[in-house]
Scaffold this active site. Structure first.
Site, short mmCIF file in Angstrom:
data_model
loop_
_atom_site.label_atom_id
_atom_site.label_comp_id
_atom_site.label_asym_id
_atom_site.label_seq_id
_atom_site.Cartn_x
_atom_site.Cartn_y
_atom_site.Cartn_z
N ASP A 201 0.88 -1.16 0.00
CA ASP A 201 0.00 0.00 0.00
C ASP A 201 0.92 1.21 0.00
OD1 ASP A 201 -1.65 2.15 0.52
OD2 ASP A 201 -2.90 1.10 1.95
N HIS A 202 0.99 1.92 -1.12
CA HIS A 202 2.02 2.96 -1.24
C HIS A 202 1.85 4.08 -0.22
CE1 HIS A 202 -1.09 4.98 -3.75
NE2 HIS A 202 -0.49 6.08 -3.37
N HIS A 264 -5.95 2.56 1.95
CA HIS A 264 -5.20 3.74 2.40
C HIS A 264 -5.73 4.31 3.70
CE1 HIS A 264 -3.44 3.38 -1.44
NE2 HIS A 264 -4.24 4.18 -2.11
#
Length: 513
Positions: A201-202, A264
């Site tokens: 998950d960036h 996110h």
């Protein structure tokens, strides 16, 4: 061989930034896609530029298109020039980096392609000294994950042949509901051990998100007030000015809840609400995050109207220019019920947070691009100032700004010089001005951590399933409810009017981010 991460205290090790991984080969499935040229290869080039990965590091692009090695390298060069935070490439450095890049053409379901990939990796081990260390990156549509994972297992690519390590990075979305996430986990773990799996998950690679734990647990001033006794509520906002662009086909099956909330924003919630881990290692940190998710009060399908708001943008105005509505996008159903805006009210039912609401909102085609965690403290007693014009005191607010201007601000009250008035003032910290260097891109940090065997900033199996267990009942409630009168906000507005009413019912208002 199953690898086990070796981890250490970030406050002693400088958050591991001084460590260099062993030489390895990264195989990128879906290498002709946008993610590879726009994010992955620029991140790997910047890590090379800053001497963070060793000589011998190699990249193999795996995809269907009939590309040559030279065409692959040239395409990636253009991607780095267009997208790298370091600007145009350094010629000699690029030549050295590109010498380790090659392209492997195959369909994802072609057994022969994996047999020849294994042979190619063995040659790279011998020629470039990569020691059997491999990272497999699935930069493909989610429907390709099972077949790639199955083929890797069938050809023994899940285990290093030379006593090295093997890891796999899986992009989001990881499933589309609880059942599909469980199925995908079962498929992955039938081939790889959990310690080999890096669900990326960036957002967790962003500097301010990483700093949130340091901010909370390395500063004794905040911990005594980080609880229900002092905090009125928490707001988490991720707003986007863009629409769905060329992702209409995907987005219309996903929506804002799956695209942003489930991954996110749930990550931001857990980092804000978690208890201090017993150690800064992958399992200790992720244990505390899972505890938060398990403490979140589920929203039953029958209660979605009380705790959620949905929106979809129509035609409007963005920055003085007309903007089309969501339903006119390519690949989108003209009568779509897919949400482009979501607001939620959640409660974390544990000792620290009992009764404190967490408000989450995200949307597309909003006026400003911003990601922020805002902690609003309870107001001070007004009795002291009740008979003076200073009695309208605003609450203290701590804002952790994740993008685009990374930093932390604290709003406090102060007397205006020479006047009997109190006015809010802001204590402001910005990464760029304080440290004078550009923050690394999120993918740089995450790719490096995977190569180091550190899963702290990646998502564990139980965390994925705990998150979906909260999201799936909301989708079920929406599906069982009446059709929405979409669109219900104009492009360029801050979402539907019902989102403001949602907050007003609690005597609160959304922050201006």
């Amino acid at each position: 061989m199953i690898d086990t991460p070796t981890l250490e205290n970030p406050l002693r090790s400088g958050l591991r930034l001084g460590r260099t991984p062993e030489p390895c080969t990264m195989v990128i499935f879906g290498a002709t896609g946008d993610l590879t040229s726009r994010k992955l290869v620029p991140a790997l080039y910047n890590l090379t530029r800053e001497r963070r990965i060793p000589g011998g590091f190699s990249v193999v692009g795996f995809a269907r298109r009939d590309w040559s090695d030279d065409f692959f390298r040239q395409t990636m060069l253009e991607g780095v020039n267009d997208n790298s935070r370091s600007g145009k490439v350094d010629g000699p450095l690029w030549e050295s980096f590109a010498a380790g890049m090659s392209y492997h053409q195959s369909n994802f379901d072609d057994s022969d392609g994996y047999a020849s990939l294994r042979e190619r990796l063995d040659v790279i081990d011998q020629e470039r000294g990569t020691g059997g260390n491999r990272v497999f990156y699935l930069a493909t549509p989610p429907e390709s994950y099972p077949v790639i994972i199955r083929q890797l297992g069938a050809h023994g690519l899940n285990v290093s042949p030379n006593g090295g390590w093997t890891r796999i990075i899986i992009e989001k979305p990881f499933g589309h509901d609880l059942d599909s996430a469980r199925d995908l986990n079962a498929q992955v773990l039938s081939v790889f051990h959990e310690d080999q799996v890096y669900r990326i998950d960036h957002y967790l690679g962003k500097e301010t998100v990483q700093n949130l734990m340091v901010f909370r647990f390395a500063n004794g001033i905040f911990e005594p007030i980080w609880n229900r006794s002092q905090i009125d509520h928490v707001q988490i906002t991720v707003s986007e000015t863009v629409g769905v662009e060329d992702r209409g086909g995907y987005y219309d099956q996903s929506g804002a809840m799956r695209d942003m909330i489930q991954n996110h924003m749930m990550q931001l919630l857990t980092l804000t609400a978690m208890e201090a881990p017993v150690a800064y290692d992958a399992n200790s940190v992720r244990d505390e995050k899972v505890k938060v998710l398990r403490a979140v009060r589920p929203i039953a399908p029958a209660d979605v109207a009380r705790y959620t708001v949905r929106g979809q943008y129509g035609p409007g105005n963005m920055g003085g220019s007309p903007a089309v509505g969501y339903r006119t996008g390519r690949g989108i159903n003209p009568e779509s019920q897919t949400e482009t805006f979501v607001a939620l009210k959640l409660f974390v039912d544990n000792w620290r947070w009992a009764g404190v609401p967490f408000y989450l909102r995200t949307g597309k085609r909003l006026p400003r691009r911003a990601s922020e965690i805002s902690v609003q403290f309870k107001t001070a007693p007004h009795l002291l100032f009740a008979d003076s014009p200073t009695n309208d005191i605003e609450p203290n607010v701590l804002s952790i700004k994740i993008q685009p201007d990374e930093g932390i601000t604290l709003k406090v009250s102060s007397k205006v010089p020479g006047q009997g008035q109190i006015r809010p003032v802001t204590m402001d910290f910005r990464y760029g001005t304080t440290f004078g260097v550009a923050s690394p891109e999120a993918y740089e940090r995450l790719l490096l951590d995977c190569m180091l065997g550190d899963g702290t900033l990646f998502t564990r199996r139980d965390e994925v399933e705990a998150s979906w267990s909260l999201i799936t009942p909301i989708h079920q409630g929406w599906a069982a409810g009446p059709r929405q009168e979409f669109p219900n906000y104009e492009a360029g507005d801050w979402g539907p009017a019902s989102a403001d009413e949602f907050m007003a019912r609690d005597g609160r208002a959304w922050r201006r981010v």
